[in-house]
Design a protein around this motif. Sequence first.
Motif, PDB file in Angstrom:
ATOM      1  N   VAL A 114       0.863  -1.187   0.000  1.00 25.60           N
ATOM      2  CA  VAL A 114       0.000   0.000   0.000  1.00 25.60           C
ATOM      3  C   VAL A 114       0.898   1.236   0.000  1.00 25.60           C
ATOM      4  N   PRO A 115       0.795   2.101  -1.001  1.00 30.29           N
ATOM      5  CA  PRO A 115       1.683   3.267  -1.080  1.00 30.29           C
ATOM      6  C   PRO A 115       1.548   4.166   0.143  1.00 30.29           C
ATOM      7  N   VAL A 151      -6.265  -2.563  -3.957  1.00 32.55           N
ATOM      8  CA  VAL A 151      -5.691  -1.329  -3.436  1.00 32.55           C
ATOM      9  C   VAL A 151      -6.119  -0.138  -4.273  1.00 32.55           C
ATOM     10  N   LEU A 152      -6.489   0.947  -3.601  1.00 35.66           N
ATOM     11  CA  LEU A 152      -6.724   2.235  -4.241  1.00 35.66           C
ATOM     12  C   LEU A 152      -6.202   3.304  -3.291  1.00 35.66           C
ATOM     13  N   GLY A 153      -5.090   3.924  -3.653  1.00 36.81           N
ATOM     14  CA  GLY A 153      -4.466   4.882  -2.751  1.00 36.81           C
ATOM     15  C   GLY A 153      -4.038   4.192  -1.471  1.00 36.81           C
ATOM     16  N   THR A 154      -4.483   4.692  -0.332  1.00 36.81           N
ATOM     17  CA  THR A 154      -4.135   4.070   0.951  1.00 36.81           C
ATOM     18  C   THR A 154      -5.263   3.173   1.466  1.00 36.81           C
ATOM     19  N   THR A 155      -6.231   2.848   0.618  1.00 36.40           N
ATOM     20  CA  THR A 155      -7.325   1.975   1.032  1.00 36.40           C
ATOM     21  C   THR A 155      -7.191   0.590   0.414  1.00 36.40           C
ATOM     22  N   VAL A 156      -7.714  -0.402   1.133  1.00 39.70           N
ATOM     23  CA  VAL A 156      -7.799  -1.772   0.617  1.00 39.70           C
ATOM     24  C   VAL A 156      -9.255  -2.214   0.718  1.00 39.70           C
ATOM     25  N   SER A 157      -9.685  -3.059  -0.216  1.00 42.62           N
ATOM     26  CA  SER A 157     -11.070  -3.531  -0.235  1.00 42.62           C
ATOM     27  C   SER A 157     -11.103  -5.051  -0.320  1.00 42.62           C
TER      28      SER A 157
END
Length: 403
Positions: free
Chosen positions: A89-90, A133-139
């Motif tokens: 995660v970036p 991952v999208l930005g600092t979020t995980v789903s």
Amino acid sequence: MVWLDGKPTLVKTIAWPADDPDLKWKGWNRENWSVLDSQILFWRALLSEKPKTVIYMADIASARDTQVDTILLKRVAELDYAAHCLVIVPDVGFVTAEWRSNSGVYFRAHSETGEFLRERHCPAHASYGNLYVLGTTVSLCVTSTDPIPPNWKNVFAPYIHFLRLDYRAGYTHDLPQNLAAETILTWNADSGDLRMSVATSQDPSGLREVWYYPNDARTLSFKVPDFPCVATTRVLVYRRDERAERPIIFVLDFDQTLLAALLSKQPSERADWNAQLVDACAQVKVVTRRFNIDVEDQIWDAEYPWPQQAPPEWEAHLDTILKDDDDDDDEDMDDSDSDDEALPSGLEYDEAPEEHRKPVPFGYVQTTLRLEGVADAERLAITQHAVIEIPELGKNGRVFYFD
């Protein structure tokens, strides 16, 4: 323009650490890779008497400008639990998801060195698939403990239990088969916030209709690798040549500014560029002709869709280029060990008819990649600056840099 000639400017080896007992361990385990633009990560969860997860990482971006030819996967962390999935995660490090049958999902964020940062627990009946991952979020998809939404009450996938995080092929026989992955958990690994949203089993509005609007969407006869295959405007794809028993690998660039620049070249410029590509054993195809390909690889013209009648000269043009494509498929590769000798080269413009060229149609630039020695295209990944041949345990991989 480096990507356009299809040849990497530099190739480096990705190597495993020597004599690591956890890499040699033969017991039951879970393992996978995560790829970010500058980093690759391999994780292995050992389901031993004392479960643990070991993490190995390499920075492929910083290694680009060093004198070392080999990039070593370094063991950076050991966690005291067996993760079910893990991703880079970036601006955080990496995030794990652990499933516990009696309580649900545990998200945990760690720094790049393994330092624990924060966690969040979410009750659930089941969880599925992988972290996204999208930005600092995980789903992650789950079956929540909330009442089933009305639109999901009669929607059950009989084989979805094969995707559960706690499913073990050949060992798990008692999982319920009447559940639905109706909820998406989204956790912000930076702030710790957790959000739940109801998933849908319906196709997005307009998805089926895009078949009739190829200026907005295309169906193409390529396969994509098992690893990340999209970076910026580029998509990594391949076709398999069964006779030569190796893949033909392409990058499709959907940068419309690049496309317009290449279309603006005058005939003399195109001829000069074609000569340069032939000399360099490179192949580029500029595509704006609109078409669709069905599941049986039949090509349907979308420049003059039914009930329009295509002009005779356009039908003759299609007959010529489609025959040429068939001939190219027959001759795409030979048994040469060198891609330069085996792959065709030169420049091709596959354009829309004159009356459909303004405004410039949506299209792409197709480049054939020269990745010497790659036999398994499914183990490739693309980043902004490179193509990565993902290593197998006990076998090195490579990074093909294109800048």
